[in-house]
Design a protein around this motif. Structure first.
Motif, mmCIF file in Angstrom:
data_model
loop_
_atom_site.group_PDB
_atom_site.id
_atom_site.type_symbol
_atom_site.label_atom_id
_atom_site.label_comp_id
_atom_site.label_asym_id
_atom_site.label_seq_id
_atom_site.Cartn_x
_atom_site.Cartn_y
_atom_site.Cartn_z
ATOM 1 N N GLN A 77 0.886 -1.179 0.055
ATOM 2 C CA GLN A 77 -0.084 0.006 0.074
ATOM 3 C C GLN A 77 0.893 1.263 -0.086
ATOM 4 O O GLN A 77 0.317 2.268 -0.417
ATOM 5 N N SER A 78 2.139 1.166 0.280
ATOM 6 C CA SER A 78 2.921 2.326 0.332
ATOM 7 C C SER A 78 3.436 2.788 -0.905
ATOM 8 O O SER A 78 3.738 1.922 -1.896
ATOM 9 N N PRO A 79 3.351 4.227 -1.211
ATOM 10 C CA PRO A 79 3.978 4.633 -2.372
ATOM 11 C C PRO A 79 5.464 4.182 -2.612
ATOM 12 O O PRO A 79 6.103 4.189 -1.748
ATOM 13 N N PRO A 80 5.651 3.947 -3.959
ATOM 14 C CA PRO A 80 7.091 3.851 -4.395
ATOM 15 C C PRO A 80 7.946 4.977 -3.695
ATOM 16 O O PRO A 80 7.590 6.183 -3.894
ATOM 17 N N VAL A 81 9.317 4.542 -3.294
ATOM 18 C CA VAL A 81 10.201 5.753 -2.936
ATOM 19 C C VAL A 81 11.536 5.771 -3.661
ATOM 20 O O VAL A 81 12.009 4.526 -4.030
ATOM 21 N N VAL A 82 11.930 7.005 -4.068
ATOM 22 C CA VAL A 82 13.091 6.860 -5.033
ATOM 23 C C VAL A 82 14.002 7.846 -3.981
ATOM 24 O O VAL A 82 13.968 8.781 -3.266
ATOM 25 N N VAL A 83 15.417 7.111 -4.027
ATOM 26 C CA VAL A 83 16.267 8.034 -3.056
ATOM 27 C C VAL A 83 17.274 8.703 -4.193
ATOM 28 O O VAL A 83 17.900 7.950 -5.162
ATOM 29 N N VAL A 84 17.548 10.000 -3.817
ATOM 30 C CA VAL A 84 18.388 10.802 -4.649
ATOM 31 C C VAL A 84 19.566 11.376 -3.788
ATOM 32 O O VAL A 84 19.281 11.629 -2.786
ATOM 33 N N ASP A 85 20.534 12.018 -4.630
ATOM 34 C CA ASP A 85 21.468 12.910 -3.937
ATOM 35 C C ASP A 85 21.249 14.297 -4.763
ATOM 36 O O ASP A 85 21.374 14.332 -6.033
ATOM 37 N N PRO A 99 9.082 10.343 -1.840
ATOM 38 C CA PRO A 99 7.816 9.325 -2.492
ATOM 39 C C PRO A 99 8.085 9.804 -4.143
ATOM 40 O O PRO A 99 8.424 10.887 -4.383
ATOM 41 N N ALA A 100 7.529 8.752 -4.997
ATOM 42 C CA ALA A 100 7.708 8.821 -6.303
ATOM 43 C C ALA A 100 6.616 9.954 -6.998
ATOM 44 O O ALA A 100 7.045 10.713 -8.223
ATOM 45 N N SER A 101 5.688 10.359 -6.132
ATOM 46 C CA SER A 101 4.971 11.520 -6.541
ATOM 47 C C SER A 101 4.346 12.261 -5.446
ATOM 48 O O SER A 101 4.583 11.714 -4.334
ATOM 49 N N ALA A 102 3.755 13.617 -5.743
ATOM 50 C CA ALA A 102 3.643 14.309 -4.687
ATOM 51 C C ALA A 102 2.223 15.123 -5.198
ATOM 52 O O ALA A 102 2.076 15.360 -6.454
ATOM 53 N N ASN A 103 1.381 15.377 -4.044
ATOM 54 C CA ASN A 103 0.235 16.414 -4.546
ATOM 55 C C ASN A 103 0.674 17.717 -4.271
ATOM 56 O O ASN A 103 1.217 17.903 -3.026
ATOM 57 N N ILE A 104 0.629 18.637 -5.334
ATOM 58 C CA ILE A 104 0.931 20.026 -5.113
ATOM 59 C C ILE A 104 -0.167 21.011 -5.339
ATOM 60 O O ILE A 104 -0.979 20.626 -6.112
ATOM 61 N N GLU A 105 -0.563 22.167 -4.421
ATOM 62 C CA GLU A 105 -1.618 22.990 -4.601
ATOM 63 C C GLU A 105 -1.329 23.512 -5.801
ATOM 64 O O GLU A 105 -0.172 24.038 -6.112
#
Length: 164
Positions: A77-85, A99-105
């Protein structure tokens, strides 16, 4: 398209002034895992949104490198996570999991929110089909004769406390 040289960006959350960028400095928003494009691998350059302390995300993508891609799992159920530098010239923002996606106003969205990829390809828009379509629409809407007399300098306003 603002004209054939610049792209005008309205501030997504309505908090700032519009910005102008040269076409060569405009990138397509294509998720790191978009099947239409070559898959990004660990170590590849990308752009990523920065997650502020309060949990909200910047509306500006920053240069980064992929450190770890999400594992494909089923039934989670958890969203995929990407690790970046983040490549900001310091060692302060390394090994950052987002997280691989985000909600933005977004003031223009029907419900006031859009879902965006947090990690995208570094793919310049200039000379792509999206660029050609924007220029064609600009020419159609202006009758090929409109030129903006005001010169604009490329601008970009960051919405984070993150150092540049």
């Amino acid at each position: 398209a603002w004209d054939k040289q610049y792209v005008k960006f309205d501030d997504i959350d309505g908090m700032g002034q519009p910005s102008y960028r040269y076409w060569k400095d405009v990138f397509l928003i294509t998720s790191f895992d978009d099947a239409k494009y070559p898959a990004l691998k660990v170590g590849d350059s990308c752009f990523a949104l920065f997650q502020n302390v309060g949990g909200d995300f910047t509306t500006v993508y920053y240069k980064a490198a992929i450190r770890q891609l999400p594992r494909r799992t089923t039934g989670t159920q958890s969203p995929p996570v990407v690790v970046v530098d983040f490549m900001d010239g310091t060692d302060q923002y390394l090994n950052i999991a987002i997280p691989a996606s985000a909600n933005i106003e977004c003031k223009e969205a029907k419900d006031g929110v859009i879902t965006v990829p947090t990690v995208i390809h570094r793919m310049c828009a200039e000379n792509t089909s999206a660029h050609a379509a924007a220029i064609a629409e600009f020419e159609r809407s202006t009758g090929h004769r409109h030129k903006h007399s005001n010169k604009h300098s490329p601008t970009s306003a960051s919405k984070t406390n993150k150092p540049k």
